[in-house]
Design a protein around this motif. Sequence first.
Motif, PDB file in Angstrom:
ATOM      1  N   GLN A   7      -0.088  11.342 -25.522  1.00 41.99           N
ATOM      2  CA  GLN A   7       0.685  12.579 -25.416  1.00 41.99           C
ATOM      3  C   GLN A   7       0.820  13.061 -23.974  1.00 41.99           C
ATOM      4  OE1 GLN A   7       2.196  14.083 -28.007  1.00 41.99           O
ATOM      5  NE2 GLN A   7       1.409  12.460 -29.353  1.00 41.99           N
ATOM      6  N   ASN A   8       0.254  12.307 -23.026  1.00 44.03           N
ATOM      7  CA  ASN A   8       0.269  12.730 -21.613  1.00 44.03           C
ATOM      8  C   ASN A   8      -0.192  14.175 -21.469  1.00 44.03           C
ATOM      9  OD1 ASN A   8       1.250  10.234 -20.974  1.00 44.03           O
ATOM     10  ND2 ASN A   8       3.262  10.917 -20.309  1.00 44.03           N
ATOM     11  N   THR A   9      -1.299  14.486 -22.100  1.00 43.29           N
ATOM     12  CA  THR A   9      -1.777  15.859 -22.114  1.00 43.29           C
ATOM     13  C   THR A   9      -3.272  15.917 -21.819  1.00 43.29           C
ATOM     14  OG1 THR A   9      -0.102  16.441 -23.768  1.00 43.29           O
ATOM     15  CG2 THR A   9      -1.914  17.993 -23.448  1.00 43.29           C
ATOM     16  N   LEU A  10      -3.630  16.845 -20.954  1.00 43.23           N
ATOM     17  CA  LEU A  10      -5.021  17.162 -20.640  1.00 43.23           C
ATOM     18  C   LEU A  10      -5.361  18.455 -21.350  1.00 43.23           C
ATOM     19  CD1 LEU A  10      -7.494  16.494 -18.676  1.00 43.23           C
ATOM     20  CD2 LEU A  10      -6.454  18.209 -17.169  1.00 43.23           C
ATOM     21  N   TYR A  11      -6.573  18.535 -21.900  1.00 47.61           N
ATOM     22  CA  TYR A  11      -6.989  19.733 -22.622  1.00 47.61           C
ATOM     23  C   TYR A  11      -8.250  20.334 -22.020  1.00 47.61           C
ATOM     24  CZ  TYR A  11      -3.929  17.883 -26.288  1.00 47.61           C
ATOM     25  OH  TYR A  11      -2.857  17.405 -26.992  1.00 47.61           O
ATOM     26  N   LEU A  12      -8.407  21.620 -22.258  1.00 45.50           N
ATOM     27  CA  LEU A  12      -9.669  22.288 -21.978  1.00 45.50           C
ATOM     28  C   LEU A  12      -9.968  23.189 -23.174  1.00 45.50           C
ATOM     29  CD1 LEU A  12     -11.956  22.646 -19.875  1.00 45.50           C
ATOM     30  CD2 LEU A  12     -10.781  24.732 -19.151  1.00 45.50           C
ATOM     31  N   GLN A  13     -10.908  22.767 -23.994  1.00 45.04           N
ATOM     32  CA  GLN A  13     -11.344  23.576 -25.115  1.00 45.04           C
ATOM     33  C   GLN A  13     -12.420  24.535 -24.629  1.00 45.04           C
ATOM     34  OE1 GLN A  13     -10.285  23.541 -28.550  1.00 45.04           O
ATOM     35  NE2 GLN A  13     -11.443  25.453 -28.451  1.00 45.04           N
TER      36      GLN A  13
END
Length: 118
Positions: free
Chosen positions: A76-82
């Motif tokens: 998804q070419n996505t970085l996350y920060l939970q």
Amino acid sequence: QVHLEESGGGSVQAGGSLRLSCRYSRSEDAFRMAWFRQAPGQERGEVAEISVDGSVYTYYDGSVKGRFTISQDNAQNTLYLQMTRLKPEDTAMYYCATRVYGGDWQFWGQGTQVTVSS
């Protein structure tokens, strides 16, 4: 040129959770990606970092360790920060950034605001 765009910020009460997202254009030279934050009147500081070159590496600032989780979805070419158990001191503008091996944090997003009320 790498394009980064953050989303997911908002206002929550202390103890709540948010998940930030950072959509990015893929770069074959990318080595690491990270989340930074900057509160009013303070310097921008690194919150969490992750390797994106196939190696396994994560880093968390001590102030968020155990509460925040950085992850990446290559498909998804996505970085996350939970972010969980949020505190008022987590209030800041949050930015994602990327760098190549041996380079500085060269590419940045525009930021997304997180506000935590007590």
